[in-house]
Design a protein around this motif. Structure first.
Motif, PDB file in Angstrom:
ATOM      1  N   ALA A 146     -16.514   9.608  13.065  1.00  0.00           N
ATOM      2  CA  ALA A 146     -16.465   9.673  11.598  1.00  0.00           C
ATOM      3  C   ALA A 146     -15.021   9.744  11.104  1.00  0.00           C
ATOM      4  CB  ALA A 146     -17.261  10.873  11.088  1.00  0.00           C
ATOM      5  N   LEU A 147     -14.187  10.499  11.806  1.00  0.00           N
ATOM      6  CA  LEU A 147     -12.792  10.624  11.384  1.00  0.00           C
ATOM      7  C   LEU A 147     -12.063   9.293  11.558  1.00  0.00           C
ATOM      8  CD1 LEU A 147     -10.610  12.436  10.276  1.00  0.00           C
ATOM      9  CD2 LEU A 147     -10.085  13.161  12.611  1.00  0.00           C
ATOM     10  N   GLU A 148     -12.275   8.632  12.688  1.00  0.00           N
ATOM     11  CA  GLU A 148     -11.623   7.336  12.906  1.00  0.00           C
ATOM     12  C   GLU A 148     -12.097   6.302  11.885  1.00  0.00           C
ATOM     13  OE1 GLU A 148     -12.373   6.692  17.091  1.00  0.00           O
ATOM     14  OE2 GLU A 148     -10.493   7.697  17.640  1.00  0.00           O
ATOM     15  N   ASP A 149     -13.385   6.324  11.542  1.00  0.00           N
ATOM     16  CA  ASP A 149     -13.923   5.387  10.554  1.00  0.00           C
ATOM     17  C   ASP A 149     -13.396   5.672   9.142  1.00  0.00           C
ATOM     18  OD1 ASP A 149     -15.343   4.163  12.569  1.00  0.00           O
ATOM     19  OD2 ASP A 149     -17.287   5.033  11.993  1.00  0.00           O
TER      20      ASP A 149
ATOM     21  N   GLN B  85      -4.070  14.251  11.964  1.00  0.00           N
ATOM     22  CA  GLN B  85      -3.121  14.634  13.015  1.00  0.00           C
ATOM     23  C   GLN B  85      -1.729  14.895  12.445  1.00  0.00           C
ATOM     24  OE1 GLN B  85      -3.804  15.099  16.254  1.00  0.00           O
ATOM     25  NE2 GLN B  85      -5.410  13.704  16.873  1.00  0.00           N
ATOM     26  N   SER B  86      -1.386  14.252  11.340  1.00  0.00           N
ATOM     27  CA  SER B  86      -0.028  14.371  10.806  1.00  0.00           C
ATOM     28  C   SER B  86       0.158  15.559   9.857  1.00  0.00           C
ATOM     29  CB  SER B  86       0.362  13.076  10.090  1.00  0.00           C
ATOM     30  OG  SER B  86      -0.451  12.894   8.956  1.00  0.00           O
ATOM     31  N   LEU B  87      -0.864  16.389   9.703  1.00  0.00           N
ATOM     32  CA  LEU B  87      -0.751  17.547   8.800  1.00  0.00           C
ATOM     33  C   LEU B  87       0.334  18.528   9.231  1.00  0.00           C
ATOM     34  CD1 LEU B  87      -4.385  18.588   7.861  1.00  0.00           C
ATOM     35  CD2 LEU B  87      -2.565  17.947   6.299  1.00  0.00           C
TER      36      LEU B  87
ATOM     37  N   PHE C 149     -16.880  20.165   4.385  1.00  0.00           N
ATOM     38  CA  PHE C 149     -16.404  19.301   3.313  1.00  0.00           C
ATOM     39  C   PHE C 149     -16.779  17.868   3.683  1.00  0.00           C
ATOM     40  CE2 PHE C 149     -13.903  23.091   3.032  1.00  0.00           C
ATOM     41  CZ  PHE C 149     -13.631  23.261   1.691  1.00  0.00           C
ATOM     42  N   ARG C 150     -17.441  17.161   2.761  1.00  0.00           N
ATOM     43  CA  ARG C 150     -17.925  15.805   3.074  1.00  0.00           C
ATOM     44  C   ARG C 150     -17.366  14.785   2.087  1.00  0.00           C
ATOM     45  NH1 ARG C 150     -21.317  15.790   7.168  1.00  0.00           N
ATOM     46  NH2 ARG C 150     -22.470  17.677   7.653  1.00  0.00           N
ATOM     47  N   ARG C 151     -17.071  13.628   2.655  1.00  0.00           N
ATOM     48  CA  ARG C 151     -16.645  12.468   1.875  1.00  0.00           C
ATOM     49  C   ARG C 151     -17.182  11.243   2.586  1.00  0.00           C
ATOM     50  NH1 ARG C 151     -10.754  10.205   2.266  1.00  0.00           N
ATOM     51  NH2 ARG C 151     -11.821   8.987   3.831  1.00  0.00           N
ATOM     52  N   ASP C 152     -18.039  10.502   1.912  1.00  0.00           N
ATOM     53  CA  ASP C 152     -18.690   9.352   2.528  1.00  0.00           C
ATOM     54  C   ASP C 152     -19.326   9.807   3.850  1.00  0.00           C
ATOM     55  OD1 ASP C 152     -17.843   7.731   0.362  1.00  0.00           O
ATOM     56  OD2 ASP C 152     -15.906   7.437   1.330  1.00  0.00           O
ATOM     57  N   GLY C 153     -19.003   9.202   4.972  1.00  0.00           N
ATOM     58  CA  GLY C 153     -19.600   9.577   6.244  1.00  0.00           C
ATOM     59  C   GLY C 153     -18.832  10.639   7.009  1.00  0.00           C
ATOM     60  N   LEU C 154     -17.738  11.140   6.444  1.00  0.00           N
ATOM     61  CA  LEU C 154     -16.900  12.124   7.130  1.00  0.00           C
ATOM     62  C   LEU C 154     -17.282  13.546   6.743  1.00  0.00           C
ATOM     63  CD1 LEU C 154     -14.400  12.917   8.849  1.00  0.00           C
ATOM     64  CD2 LEU C 154     -13.031  12.650   6.756  1.00  0.00           C
TER      65      LEU C 154
END
Length: 179
Positions: free
Chosen positions: A97-100, A106-108, A154-159
Motif C-alpha cells: 500500500a505504501l509503495e502504491d 523514509q525521508s521524514l 490514518f487512511r488515504r485511498d488504499g493506504l
C-alpha cells in the motif's frame, strides 16, 4: 521481542477507573505533536530510533486489514519534550500500500509524522483505541510496565498508516508539575 498482543479498547470500553488526565490525552483527536509542543513551550523534537522494512506484528496486520506476517514499513521514534522522552511512537504501513501510494515516508528523518498526517486533509483518522502497552515492545532504556498507549489508523485511498503512541512516565510527571 514477541509478546502477547494487548487488547486494544475503544473509549467506551475502558474501565471507569482510568484517571481523567489519562483518558483526556489518550482520546484527544488533535495532533499529539501540537499538544506536546505547547506543553513543552515549543521545545518539542523527534528522535528517530529506527525505520525500515520488516514483518509487522499480528495486531498491526489485523488493524491494517492485511494478511498476518505481511511486510511493512516501520518507524519508531521518541517524541521529546525539552529533550526528555515523553512518548514512544511506532508507526507502520503495509509495504504494498505504501509503495502504491507514492508517499516517501523514509525521508521524514526527525520530522514529525503526525504533522504530515494532520496537514494532509486527504487522510482521515480512524477510531482511537487504548491499552496497557507491553513492556517488551518498548525500547530497553524506557522499558516498564503499566504504560498506557493509544493507536489509530490514518487512511488515504488504499493506504493505512497505523500510529501507536505509548506515554512514558516523564510525560505524566511533566503534566503533574505546575508551570
Amino acid at each position: 521481542m514477541s509478546s502477547p498482543s494487548p487488547h486494544w479498547l475503544g473509549q467506551a470500553e475502558l474501565p471507569s477507573i482510568l484517571p481523567d488526565p489519562h483518558r483526556t490525552w489518550l482520546f484527544d483527536q488533535q495532533s499529539l505533536t501540537r499538544r506536546l509542543s505547547e506543553l513543552s513551550a515549543n521545545r518539542f523534537s523527534v528522535a528517530l530510533l529506527q525505520q525500515g522494512w520488516q514483518v509487522l506484528r499480528a495486531d498491526e496486520c489485523a488493524a491494517l486489514g492485511i494478511a498476518d506476517g505481511s511486510e511493512g514499513w516501520l518507524r519508531e521514534v521518541f517524541l521529546l519534550g525539552a529533550g526528555e522522552p515523553w512518548v514512544f511512537a511506532r508507526s507502520v504501513a503495509s509495504r504494498s500500500a505504501l509503495e502504491d501510494s507514492g508517499m516517501d515516508l523514509q525521508s521524514l528523518g526527525e520530522r514529525s509524522l503526525g504533522e504530515l498526517l494532520f496537514s494532509n486533509p486527504a487522510f482521515t483518522r480512524g477510531e482511537l483505541q487504548a491499552c496497557r502497552y507491553p513492556a517488551a515492545w518498548l525500547p530497553p532504556n524506557v522499558r516498564g510496565t503499566d504504560y498506557w498507549a493509544r493507536r489509530s489508523c490514518f487512511r488515504r485511498d488504499g493506504l493505512g498508516v497505523l500510529v501507536a503512541e505509548a506515554f512514558l512516565p516523564a510525560f505524566w510527571q511533566r503534566l503533574a508539575t505546575p508551570t
